[in-house]
Design a protein around this motif. Structure first.
Motif: not given
Length: 191
Positions: A110-114
């Motif tokens: 949910g932090q844009g890391l994916g």
């Protein structure tokens, strides 16, 4: 329980569409020394809640054999010194590179890391022959995901430019729907 598996690919480096920058600063670094203990940790920490069980019975030697093959690479995302996720690349014959493992630890979702990690991983799949001169130049980057994986997995692959080339429906054995091994035996699903 019915499980749908989607097989996706990119056929040109131009297919790659970068993800947005992550909310937290993240470094993605190649783990250059094969370390079965670390790779098993990543596999269970990322896949424990998503039914990743195929490699759980592997011995240390099996992990080492897997990790030591030319063209096998593990790229790890780090946030403030803590592993946040990984992408595992496996070069195959004919210029195919498979993303054999990909995902985030629960705290990092949910932090844009994916999107960021997948962007880096796919880019490294396209240039893997620069690091392994004995390999053919990459002509395809492939990955598969299934309906047991994280709910954002398929959308993330497609947003990065991967296209579905095959879809299969299968019915696995008698697994208890929703039961997952967690990151270690007995850990169970986390909320």
């Amino acid at each position: 329980m019915d499980v749908t598996t989607w097989y996706l690919e990119q056929t040109s480096p131009d297919d790659l569409r970068p993800g947005r920058p992550p909310l937290a600063a993240a470094d993605v670094v190649r783990a250059e020394i094969p370390a079965p203990e670390f790779s098993r940790f990543l596999y269970t920490a990322v896949g424990g809640d998503w039914q990743w069980t195929n490699r759980l019975p592997w011995t240390w030697a099996q992990w080492m054999d897997w990790l030591s093959r030319p063209g096998t690479e593990t790229w790890v995302a780090w946030v403030r010194g803590t592993p946040a996720g990984y992408v595992e690349l496996v070069a195959q014959e004919g210029g195919v590179v498979e993303i054999a493992g990909f995902g985030l630890l629960p705290y990092a979702i949910g932090q844009g890391l994916g999107g960021h990690l997948l962007t880096v991983g796919a880019a490294r799949a396209w240039d893997i022959a620069e690091r392994w001169p004995e390999l053919d130049e990459t002509r395809r980057v492939r990955v598969h995901t299934c309906s047991l994986d994280g709910p954002a997995a398929l959308a993330n692959y497609q947003a990065r430019g991967f296209r579905i080339y095959d879809t299969r429906l299968n019915v696995p054995g008698d697994e208890d729907e929703g039961a997952t091994p967690g990151p270690w035996p007995g850990a169970g699903p986390r909320g």
